[in-house]
Design an enzyme around this catalytic site. Structure first.
Site, mmCIF file in Angstrom:
data_model
loop_
_atom_site.group_PDB
_atom_site.id
_atom_site.type_symbol
_atom_site.label_atom_id
_atom_site.label_comp_id
_atom_site.label_asym_id
_atom_site.label_seq_id
_atom_site.Cartn_x
_atom_site.Cartn_y
_atom_site.Cartn_z
ATOM 1 N N LYS A 12 -122.714 19.146 -20.795
ATOM 2 C CA LYS A 12 -121.687 18.088 -20.891
ATOM 3 C C LYS A 12 -121.959 17.129 -22.048
ATOM 4 C CE LYS A 12 -119.526 18.319 -16.437
ATOM 5 N NZ LYS A 12 -119.336 17.756 -15.101
ATOM 6 N N ARG A 58 -124.811 23.006 -10.794
ATOM 7 C CA ARG A 58 -123.706 23.832 -11.328
ATOM 8 C C ARG A 58 -123.987 24.021 -12.814
ATOM 9 N NH1 ARG A 58 -118.819 22.941 -13.836
ATOM 10 N NH2 ARG A 58 -117.124 24.341 -13.220
HETATM 11 C C1 9MG Z 1 -115.098 21.943 -12.312
HETATM 12 N N1 9MG Z 1 -116.169 21.043 -12.664
HETATM 13 C C2 9MG Z 1 -116.463 20.588 -13.914
HETATM 14 N N2 9MG Z 1 -117.512 19.755 -13.853
HETATM 15 C C3 9MG Z 1 -117.886 19.692 -12.555
HETATM 16 C C4 9MG Z 1 -118.878 19.005 -11.854
HETATM 17 O O1 9MG Z 1 -119.708 18.162 -12.473
HETATM 18 N N3 9MG Z 1 -118.984 19.182 -10.526
HETATM 19 C C5 9MG Z 1 -118.133 20.018 -9.875
HETATM 20 N N4 9MG Z 1 -118.289 20.152 -8.542
HETATM 21 N N5 9MG Z 1 -117.157 20.693 -10.486
HETATM 22 C C6 9MG Z 1 -117.045 20.524 -11.796
#
Ligand code: 9MG
Length: 278
Positions: free
Chosen positions: A223, A257
């Site tokens: 990110k 994630r």
């Molecule tokens: C779809 N998506 C994009 N960034 C995310 C994040 O930080 N958490 C979750 N649960 N979904 C995300």
């Protein structure tokens, strides 16, 4: 108390170790791998590769939620996501579907999705009911605003209190509708209407979120906050993403994630070995 198990449809995950959720964006415009997996054959190969690398869950998204993204038609989202869910669920993969739409939630669950990951925390009318009518797990994400404009001027009186309060309220609404506590995950939503400073406060405070009793999912992989810290482009942020995943898990995150499943699992193995003394 630390939750022991996460139930997602026919899958039950032991939370004694952190889980890894692999990211599969099947959109033409996601911030990191935009367009790369728009071809369903390549998307399926990528999902199976992440499974083989050890991903516990694969999160499929058919609508970009990156800052500035515009909504897509529901029919396009369904066409991108549902065939993949069917194929992967038939392989026995635990599939999570990243969507804000109750119609997509219902179709995904019918196709075998184990989890609904909603950056709007099931606030759309009918979303809670769509999930409550199933055994799927739910991931409730905090977002200030909506993707098109959320990064323009995010402001909070107290970012941790606001995010925690919102997530606890949404989890309570889910439980009241019949979604068992063991099916609920919360997520502070890094980058969803947050500055770098907000993200850092939240990352340092994962233990406070975990103290709610719900497993906490952290999504920082590649990110822009990591780009702001390192000066690297999205494609060069793997080391920063590994550091962020370890920082989150060390503070009590239950799920990370990530784009780089194999590398994250290696980093977590080293961390776990240090923690356990083996
Ligand atoms: C779809 N998506 C994009 N960034 C995310 C994040 O930080 N958490 C979750 N649960 N979904 C995300």
């Amino acid at each position: 108390m630390k939750p022991l198990v996460l139930r997602c449809g026919r899958h039950a995950f032991d939370l004694a170790r952190p889980l890894v959720m692999g990211i599969l964006n099947v959109t033409p415009d996601s911030f990191s791998d935009g367009g790369r997996y728009a071809d369903p054959r390549r998307a399926l190969e990528r999902a199976r590769a992440m499974r083989d690398d050890g991903a516990d869950l694969i999160d499929i998204g058919g609508e970009s939620t990156r800052p500035g993204a515009s909504p897509v038609a529901e029919s396009d989202e369904l066409a991108r996501v549902i065939p993949l869910v069917e194929a992967l669920a038939a392989d026995g993969v635990a599939v999570s579907v990243d969507t804000r739409r109750p119609g997509v939630m219902r179709a995904a669950i019918a196709a075998g999705a184990a989890m609904i990951n909603d950056v709007a925390a099931l606030t759309a009318p009918g979303a809670v009911e769509a999930c409550a009518a199933s055994e799927a797990g739910v991931c409730l994400v905090h977002m200030q605003g909506e993707p098109r404009t959320m990064q323009q001027a995010p402001t909070y009186a107290d970012v941790l209190a606001d995010v925690r309060g919102f997530l606890v309220d949404r989890a309570a609404a889910c439980e009241a509708a019949g979604i068992a506590r063991e099916r609920i995950v919360i997520d502070p939503g890094f980058g969803f209407g947050k500055t770098l400073a907000h993200n850092l406060v939240l990352l340092r405070s994962i233990a406070t979120l975990a103290a709610t009793g719900y497993p906490v999912l952290v999504g920082l992989s590649r990110k822009s906050s990591l780009g702001a810290i390192t000066g690297r482009s999205a494609g060069e942020r793997m080391p920063a993403s590994l550091a962020a995943a370890l920082a989150a898990v060390a503070r009590g995150a239950a799920i990370v994630r990530v784009h780089d499943v194999r590398e994250t699992l290696d980093a977590l193995k080293v961390w776990a070995a240090v923690e356990s003394g083996t």
